[in-house]
Scaffold this motif. Structure first.
Motif, PDB file in Angstrom:
ATOM      1  N   ASN A 134       0.707  -1.084  -0.091  1.00 30.87           N
ATOM      2  CA  ASN A 134       0.017  -0.004   0.140  1.00 30.87           C
ATOM      3  C   ASN A 134       0.760   1.314  -0.074  1.00 30.87           C
ATOM      4  N   THR A 135       0.151   2.382  -0.130  1.00 24.47           N
ATOM      5  CA  THR A 135       0.981   3.622  -0.099  1.00 24.47           C
ATOM      6  C   THR A 135       1.684   3.742   1.221  1.00 24.47           C
ATOM      7  N   THR A 136       0.904   3.409   2.416  1.00 27.71           N
ATOM      8  CA  THR A 136       1.562   3.777   3.750  1.00 27.71           C
ATOM      9  C   THR A 136       2.988   2.936   3.824  1.00 27.71           C
ATOM     10  N   PHE A 187      -2.917  13.195   4.988  1.00 29.49           N
ATOM     11  CA  PHE A 187      -3.576  11.951   5.381  1.00 29.49           C
ATOM     12  C   PHE A 187      -2.418  11.461   6.348  1.00 29.49           C
ATOM     13  N   SER A 237      -1.098   8.825   6.972  1.00 28.49           N
ATOM     14  CA  SER A 237      -0.062   7.861   6.368  1.00 28.49           C
ATOM     15  C   SER A 237       1.256   8.798   5.893  1.00 28.49           C
ATOM     16  N   SER A 247       1.326  15.451  -0.249  1.00 30.57           N
ATOM     17  CA  SER A 247       0.326  14.810  -1.163  1.00 30.57           C
ATOM     18  C   SER A 247       0.201  15.621  -2.388  1.00 30.57           C
ATOM     19  N   TYR A 256      -6.449  15.046   0.201  1.00 29.00           N
ATOM     20  CA  TYR A 256      -7.589  14.157   0.072  1.00 29.00           C
ATOM     21  C   TYR A 256      -8.762  14.992   0.834  1.00 29.00           C
ATOM     22  N   ASP A 310       2.991  11.745  -2.039  1.00 29.60           N
ATOM     23  CA  ASP A 310       2.024  10.830  -1.859  1.00 29.60           C
ATOM     24  C   ASP A 310       0.922  11.075  -3.086  1.00 29.60           C
ATOM     25  N   ILE A 368      -1.449   9.079  -4.523  1.00 32.36           N
ATOM     26  CA  ILE A 368      -2.772   8.255  -4.657  1.00 32.36           C
ATOM     27  C   ILE A 368      -3.824   8.953  -4.838  1.00 32.36           C
ATOM     28  N   GLN A 369      -4.227  10.110  -4.701  1.00 32.22           N
ATOM     29  CA  GLN A 369      -5.184  10.731  -5.113  1.00 32.22           C
ATOM     30  C   GLN A 369      -5.033  11.503  -6.487  1.00 32.22           C
ATOM     31  N   ALA A 419      -1.331   3.818  -4.539  1.00 34.13           N
ATOM     32  CA  ALA A 419      -1.689   2.379  -4.628  1.00 34.13           C
ATOM     33  C   ALA A 419      -2.709   2.080  -5.528  1.00 34.13           C
ATOM     34  N   PHE A 443      -6.096   0.984  -5.577  1.00 33.96           N
ATOM     35  CA  PHE A 443      -7.420   0.712  -5.329  1.00 33.96           C
ATOM     36  C   PHE A 443      -8.485   1.954  -5.384  1.00 33.96           C
ATOM     37  N   LYS A 444      -7.933   3.128  -5.664  1.00 30.48           N
ATOM     38  CA  LYS A 444      -8.633   4.464  -5.731  1.00 30.48           C
ATOM     39  C   LYS A 444      -8.944   4.568  -7.103  1.00 30.48           C
TER      40      LYS A 444
HETATM   41  C1  LIG Z   1      -3.551  10.951   0.456  1.00 29.70           C
HETATM   42  C2  LIG Z   1      -3.666   9.454   1.133  1.00 29.70           C
HETATM   43  N1  LIG Z   1      -2.619   8.782   1.315  1.00 29.70           N
HETATM   44  C3  LIG Z   1      -2.626   7.380   1.763  1.00 29.70           C
HETATM   45  C4  LIG Z   1      -3.982   6.899   1.806  1.00 29.70           C
HETATM   46  C5  LIG Z   1      -3.885   5.423   2.074  1.00 29.70           C
HETATM   47  O1  LIG Z   1      -3.563   4.514   1.270  1.00 29.70           O
HETATM   48  P1  LIG Z   1      -2.951   3.168   1.517  1.00 29.70           P
HETATM   49  O2  LIG Z   1      -4.181   2.179   2.093  1.00 29.70           O
HETATM   50  O3  LIG Z   1      -2.507   2.785   0.012  1.00 29.70           O
HETATM   51  O4  LIG Z   1      -1.718   3.279   2.374  1.00 29.70           O
HETATM   52  C6  LIG Z   1      -5.145   7.639   1.228  1.00 29.70           C
HETATM   53  C7  LIG Z   1      -6.353   6.863   1.561  1.00 29.70           C
HETATM   54  O5  LIG Z   1      -6.803   5.741   2.118  1.00 29.70           O
HETATM   55  C8  LIG Z   1      -4.929   8.879   1.118  1.00 29.70           C
HETATM   56  O6  LIG Z   1      -6.203   9.691   0.785  1.00 29.70           O
END
Ligand SMILES: Cc1ncc(COP(=O)(O)O)c(C=O)c1O
Length: 391
Positions: free
Chosen positions: A84-86, A111, A113, A157, A161, A186, A188-189, A207, A209-210
């Protein structure tokens, strides 16, 4: 790359919408939390399972790496896959040779993470300074106000988010790099909605899944090649070192201290062991699908739909927009508050009308993707108007 469907042309996008079964009975505006998978991934997974049943050698990892490298405009060897991103952020934070007194700048409202792995560096004497967003935005000035001559890394990020603000990571990197400061983003968004500009970015993670609309448990990390060679991986496995698995004497030499641990080149040094190969098949197919639509068309489409939503919502009495209207400062999100409404309560009331959004940091977040259309925007705006006036 083909594509080029006009951003406003719902009819031309209709075949894309039809690939997402969830949209048949739901106005789905929540891919910023969890993206819906398109129907064609059933066949992808079926093939992946058949390949395992017959132990057919596959090339999913190589295919996903090549597709991802093309999408991001980077070398395949600069990419590694994670859960995952985290985890990817933790890998970066744990792989730098921190010295006591080094400083890291984070976004105080990011976020968790993208805050916690940096905060933990305090145990190693690293000072964490926090930039505060201003009215939903995180402008370069707010970040640079926290940068000193001890700053080694800035972590942001790409898209916030909880406000939808898009950071200009290219401009940020251009200010940081002449000062020798690393930039970790980061993404992911943003992944799945645009081609991220990476020429000024040292680490970019996300990651699938989004907005990439893929499986959970599949994270990815880009590390700029010049930087990768200077890192000592936070974790090590048989895939991260130049160990020949056939050569038992090689491991014995390492154990006895007769040979040093030699990490592989570039981001290969971050590979540990087996990865989610079935998920990588899905990611490869998704990237082929996105590529067939064209990344410029995808970005224009999500900007158009979220812009339509922001425009409609701001005309509703009692609504206050959190996301900036300017296209360059946003991407696919429309975040808003309604006077007198708790965001969670509003999200629940919308869900009762089959409109799925999320409550984040006291605001309602609607997330658009190419499968949405103007009728989704209309349903959202109409429902918010009715709820805001107490209907
Ligand atoms: C900006 C951001 N970073 C990280 C995450 C977490 O991602 P992951 O579950 O892949 O670590 C999210 C949302 O779940 C997010 O919005």
């Amino acid at each position: 790359m083909s594509g080029g469907i006009g951003a406003h042309d719902d009819q031309a996008w209709a075949p894309v919408r039809q690939r997402f079964p969830v949209l048949r009975d739901t106005t789905y505006l929540n891919c910023a939390a969890l993206g819906p998978m398109p129907d064609f991934l059933l066949a992808t997974y079926q093939q992946a399972v058949l390949d395992r049943q017959y132990l057919t050698p596959g090339d999913a990892a190589a295919r996903a790496r090549a597709e991802l490298a093309q999408y991001l405009g980077v070398e395949g060897a600069s990419l590694s896959f994670w859960t995952n991103t985290t985890q990817a952020i933790n890998v970066v934070a744990g792989s730098i040779d921190w010295r006591a007194g080094d400083e890291v700048v984070v976004n105080a409202r990011d976020f968790p993470s993208n805050v916690l792995p940096w905060l933990r560096l305090r145990d190693r004497g690293v000072v964490v300074r926090a930039a505060e967003p201003e009215g939903g935005r995180l402008p370069l000035d707010a970040i640079m106000a926290q940068v000193t001559n001890k700053t080694r890394l800035v972590a942001v990020s790409h898209v916030l988010y909880h406000t939808g603000y898009r950071v200009d990571v290219d401009a940020l990197g251009q200010v940081l790099h002449p000062r020798g400061i690393l930039l970790s983003v980061d993404g992911i968004q943003a992944l799945g909605l645009m081609r991220p500009p990476l020429s000024q970015v040292d680490f970019y993670m996300g990651a699938s899944f989004k907005h990439l609309l893929g499986p959970r448990g599949l994270g990815l990390l880009y590390v700029r090649p010049e930087v990768a060679e200077r890192l000592i991986p936070a974790m090590v496995g048989y895939a991260s070192v130049t160990l020949d698995m056939e050569d038992a004497a090689g491991l014995a030499d390492l154990v006895q201290g007769r040979a040093p641990l030699a990490y592989r080149d570039q981001a290969s040094r971050f590979h540990l062991a087996h990865v989610n190969t079935e998920g990588l098949s899905a990611l490869a197919d998704l990237l082929t699908f996105f590529d067939s639509l064209g990344w410029d068309a995808i970005t224009a489409r999500v900007l158009h739909l979220s812009g339509l939503a922001l425009d409609g919502l701001r005309q509703v009495p009692g609504v206050r927009l959190v996301t900036p209207l300017n296209d360059a400062e946003r991407l696919s999100l429309a975040v808003f508050r309604v006077d007198g409404w708790d965001a969670r309560a509003l999200v629940d009331r919308l869900a009762a009308r089959q409109i799925v959004c999320a409550a984040r940091a006291g605001a309602v977040r609607a997330a658009f993707h190419v499968y949405n259309e103007a009728s989704d925007v209309e349903r959202l705006v109409t429902a918010v108007r009715e709820l805001a006036r107490g209907d």
